[in-house]
Every structure is written in structure tokens, then in C-alpha cells.
Design a protein around this motif. Structure first.
Motif, short mmCIF file in Angstrom:
data_model
loop_
_atom_site.label_atom_id
_atom_site.label_comp_id
_atom_site.label_asym_id
_atom_site.label_seq_id
_atom_site.Cartn_x
_atom_site.Cartn_y
_atom_site.Cartn_z
N ARG A 89 87.30 101.47 -1.42
CA ARG A 89 87.58 100.39 -0.47
C ARG A 89 87.71 101.04 0.90
O ARG A 89 88.62 101.82 1.16
CB ARG A 89 88.87 99.68 -0.85
CG ARG A 89 89.26 98.60 0.15
CD ARG A 89 90.66 98.11 -0.12
NE ARG A 89 90.68 96.95 -1.00
CZ ARG A 89 91.79 96.33 -1.38
NH1 ARG A 89 92.96 96.78 -0.97
NH2 ARG A 89 91.73 95.29 -2.18
N GLN A 131 82.30 100.73 -0.57
CA GLN A 131 81.11 101.54 -0.84
C GLN A 131 81.05 101.80 -2.33
O GLN A 131 82.06 102.11 -2.96
CB GLN A 131 81.12 102.86 -0.08
CG GLN A 131 79.84 103.69 -0.32
CD GLN A 131 79.67 104.85 0.64
OE1 GLN A 131 80.56 105.13 1.46
NE2 GLN A 131 78.56 105.53 0.56
N THR A 168 76.87 100.05 0.90
CA THR A 168 78.12 99.45 1.34
C THR A 168 77.96 97.93 1.32
O THR A 168 76.87 97.40 1.56
CB THR A 168 78.52 99.90 2.75
OG1 THR A 168 77.45 99.61 3.66
CG2 THR A 168 78.81 101.39 2.77
N SER A 169 79.05 97.25 1.00
CA SER A 169 79.03 95.79 0.91
C SER A 169 80.27 95.21 1.56
O SER A 169 81.32 95.85 1.62
CB SER A 169 79.00 95.33 -0.56
OG SER A 169 77.82 95.69 -1.20
N ARG A 170 80.13 93.98 2.03
CA ARG A 170 81.27 93.16 2.45
C ARG A 170 81.58 92.19 1.32
O ARG A 170 80.67 91.61 0.72
CB ARG A 170 80.93 92.38 3.72
CG ARG A 170 80.68 93.24 4.95
CD ARG A 170 81.98 93.66 5.57
NE ARG A 170 81.76 94.49 6.77
CZ ARG A 170 82.75 94.99 7.51
NH1 ARG A 170 84.02 94.74 7.16
NH2 ARG A 170 82.50 95.73 8.55
N GLU A 205 87.63 99.25 4.02
CA GLU A 205 88.42 98.40 4.92
C GLU A 205 88.96 97.22 4.13
O GLU A 205 88.36 96.78 3.15
CB GLU A 205 87.57 97.87 6.08
CG GLU A 205 86.94 98.93 6.96
CD GLU A 205 85.95 98.33 7.95
OE1 GLU A 205 85.96 97.09 8.13
OE2 GLU A 205 85.16 99.10 8.52
N GLU A 245 75.73 95.32 3.21
CA GLU A 245 75.48 95.46 4.64
C GLU A 245 74.53 96.61 4.92
O GLU A 245 73.90 96.67 5.98
CB GLU A 245 76.80 95.67 5.41
CG GLU A 245 77.54 96.94 5.07
CD GLU A 245 78.75 97.16 5.98
OE1 GLU A 245 79.09 96.23 6.74
OE2 GLU A 245 79.32 98.25 5.92
N ASP A 292 89.15 89.64 3.14
CA ASP A 292 87.89 90.34 3.38
C ASP A 292 88.05 91.83 3.18
O ASP A 292 89.07 92.43 3.57
CB ASP A 292 87.38 90.07 4.80
CG ASP A 292 87.03 88.61 5.01
OD1 ASP A 292 86.53 87.97 4.06
OD2 ASP A 292 87.27 88.10 6.12
N GLU A 293 87.04 92.45 2.59
CA GLU A 293 87.06 93.90 2.43
C GLU A 293 85.64 94.46 2.55
O GLU A 293 84.65 93.75 2.38
CB GLU A 293 87.68 94.31 1.10
CG GLU A 293 86.90 93.89 -0.11
CD GLU A 293 87.57 94.37 -1.41
OE1 GLU A 293 88.71 94.86 -1.36
OE2 GLU A 293 86.93 94.22 -2.47
N ARG A 294 85.61 95.74 2.86
CA ARG A 294 84.35 96.48 2.94
C ARG A 294 84.45 97.61 1.93
O ARG A 294 85.43 98.36 1.93
CB ARG A 294 84.13 97.02 4.35
CG ARG A 294 82.84 97.79 4.56
CD ARG A 294 82.64 98.06 6.06
NE ARG A 294 81.50 98.91 6.31
CZ ARG A 294 81.56 100.23 6.53
NH1 ARG A 294 82.76 100.83 6.55
NH2 ARG A 294 80.48 100.93 6.74
#
Length: 314
Positions: free
Chosen positions: A44, A55, A68-70, A46, A85, A51-53
Motif C-alpha cells: 500500500r 503496487q 500500480t493501481s488506484r 498511499e 494507473e 482511496d488507496e494506491r
């Protein structure tokens, strides 16, 4: 994403577990290497509110990939939306949704939706992605069902353990010893053969023949994610018959003048093979002891040689 160039897919499964329990397994990305066969490692990056970002490092059609994904988490609706993303070829765009739909207090349906487009809108690449999505989605949903239902019954098949040594040398040298796995047949007595490839910096595919104390030879294949100087995370994608899962980490920590090196393992026993390998009267506890002893012996041997290597270079 234009409709003419995009494809959509839907996969689903029924799970005999409460919807909230299943949602939590999906929502916590830290579960994924243990939960989902294709996932090697997940971070994780962010997190703000819902909401999180993240990898993810995973396999797709036998190839190691990272992206990487949102994600947007909605625990009230039991829904997780995701959108890559930064995709890796041959994927140009990909997104989708996890949906957990209660059917009763003890059963739910899980649907996994995808939409995607191939780089250059190439139909050959699009077919490759379709196969990868179908294979990974099927494997993930089956594993989600097994793990969610196993959690209800109490899971004595999965366990973790670690071995640690202190090294009077440099972290760079001891990390280098573990990272340079292609040299292990020359450096480690229990390693008979190694094939190592690196598809991108820090993302390795390692195939290895190792010998146990009783003389048995096991062939394993692992994907390794290397964080230079800090840790090497891996997951075996081909495991010995007594295991359903084997993930691990090599951790390198500096403390004053010493370096602490830890080999950590998480294992799930394959109960169907216990009697074949260990005998008709063998129990799950016997299998746990056998696997722990075998892995610990090899880990401690590797750690001892890494320690000797680093201290001789100090």
C-alpha cells in the motif's frame, strides 16, 4: 477507453462464509500474497479515507509483472473498485470491480469484473490479456473461497516462522550474497542447480533444485522482488508436494556495527499429500514439523554461509 477496442470479463463464485468476512480479505491488500496464487507481493503506497494506491507484483501467463493501481473501498456496499494507473505491456488500460453480494448470513456470491485494452489495440496482445485475466481471476476466486471457508473452521494448516543471525560485516555484502542466487550452487552445499532470470530490475524468476537432510531433491520455482539492501520478498510458484503455499522474505537490518539478517517463511500444508509423503499415521502437526525443519535447515545453512562471506570481506 473506446468500446471498439475494449473487452470486458466477469467471473464469479459462491462462498460459504459471511459477506463481511470475504470483503475484508479482498480489501486488505496485505492478505493477497497469502490469499491469491498469482500475487507475489503487494504494497500500500498511499491511503486517504476510502482511496488507496497500491503496487502489485504478480504472475500473468507465467510471466512476472508489476503495476500500480488506484482503489476505492466501499465497505458499506461490499465493493472495491480498481484502476491500473501504470500498466505493463501488453496491457494498455485495465480496471474493474470486486462485488461481494450476501445471499444469507453464511453465504455470499463474489463477482470479479474487468475491463481492459491492449497496447496498440493489437488483437494478439488482447487475446494474451484475455487468457491472463481468465486464468488469474479463476485462481483468485477459487483461493478466496478456500481461504474464507477455512478461516471459519479454524486454520491449522497455515503458519509462519523465522530464523535470524547477526553478521559482523556490511549489509551490502550479505544482501549481495542472497541477491546473487545464480552463484548459490558454488556457495551453498544444499543447492544443486539454479536458473535465474531478471525480467526487469529487481524482479527475478528463480528455479532451483535443493537437497534436504534425508537426501531428497526438490525443484522449486520462485518469483523474487528485490528491494536493494533492505529486503528480498519471494513466492514459490512451484512448491513441493507437501505445501500449498510458500512465501518468504529475507530482511536486512543494520544495528550499530552489526547486521541482523532474517529468513521469514509463511507456509500452508497440503493435507491431501501428508499420508503419501510422511506415512499413513502422519498428522498435520507432523507435516508442520517436517516442513519447518526442512526450510529452517536450509535457511540457517544459507544464513551461515552469507555471514561467513560478509565477515570475510569486512
Amino acid at each position: 477507453m473506446s468500446q471498439s477496442d475494449a473487452r470486458e470479463a466477469q467471473h464469479e463464485i459462491l462462498v460459504s462464509a459471511a459477506a463481511d468476512t470475504v470483503y475484508q480479505l479482498i480489501a486488505d491488500v496485505r492478505n493477497w500474497p497469502r490469499l491469491f496464487p498469482p500475487t507475489v507481493h503487494a504494497d500500500r503506497l498511499e491511503h486517504t479515507g476510502s482511496d488507496e494506491r497500491i503496487q502489485i507484483w504478480a504472475t500473468a501467463n507465467g510471466e512476472a509483472k508489476t503495476w500500480t493501481s488506484r482503489r476505492r473501498l466501499d465497505p458499506a456496499a461490499l465493493r472495491v473498485e480498481f484502476r491500473q494507473e501504470r500498466s505493463q505491456p501488453p496491457v494498455a488500460e485495465m480496471g474493474g470491480t470486486w462485488l461481494v453480494e450476501p445471499r444469507s448470513a453464511t453465504e455470499c456470491r463474489v463477482r470479479l469484473l474487468h475491463d481492459y485494452r491492449a497496447a496498440d489495440d493489437d488483437p494478439v496482445k488482447l487475446d494474451w490479456i484475455e487468457r491472463a485475466v481468465d486464468r488469474n481471476s479463476t485462481a483468485e476466486l477459487a483461493a478466496l473461497k478456500v481461504n474464507a471457508e477455512r478461516a471459519i473452521d479454524g486454520d491449522d494448516l497455515t503458519f509462519s516462522f523465522a530464523d535470524t543471525v547477526s553478521v559482523d560485516g556490511s549489509a551490502k555484502d550479505v544482501y549481495g550474497f542472497i541477491n546473487e542466487a545464480h552463484l548459490w550452487p558454488e556457495r551453498l552445499p544444499h543447492v544443486a542447480k539454479v536458473s535465474l532470470s531478471e525480467s526487469s530490475p529487481g524482479l527475478q524468476l528463480l528455479e532451483m533444485d535443493t537437497e534436504t537432510k534425508d537426501g531428497a531433491v526438490h525443484t522449486t520455482k520462485s518469483v523474487r522482488v528485490c528491494f536493494a539492501g533492505r529486503k528480498i520478498v519471494y513466492k514459490q510458484v512451484v512448491v513441493p508436494a507437501l505445501m500449498d503455499l510458500h512465501t518468504g522474505q529475507w530482511l536486512f537490518e543494520e544495528h550499530d556495527d552489526l547486521v541482523s539478517v532474517t529468513s521469514q517463511h509463511t507456509v500452508a500444508i497440503n493435507p491431501a499429500n501428508i499420508s503419501t509423503i510422511l506415512g499413513a499415521t502422519a498428522t498435520v502437526e507432523d507435516a508442520r514439523d517436517y516442513v519447518r525443519n526442512a526450510l529452517s535447515t536450509n535457511s540457517l545453512t544459507t544464513l551461515a554461509h552469507a555471514k561467513d562471506y560478509a565477515e570475510r570481506r569486512a
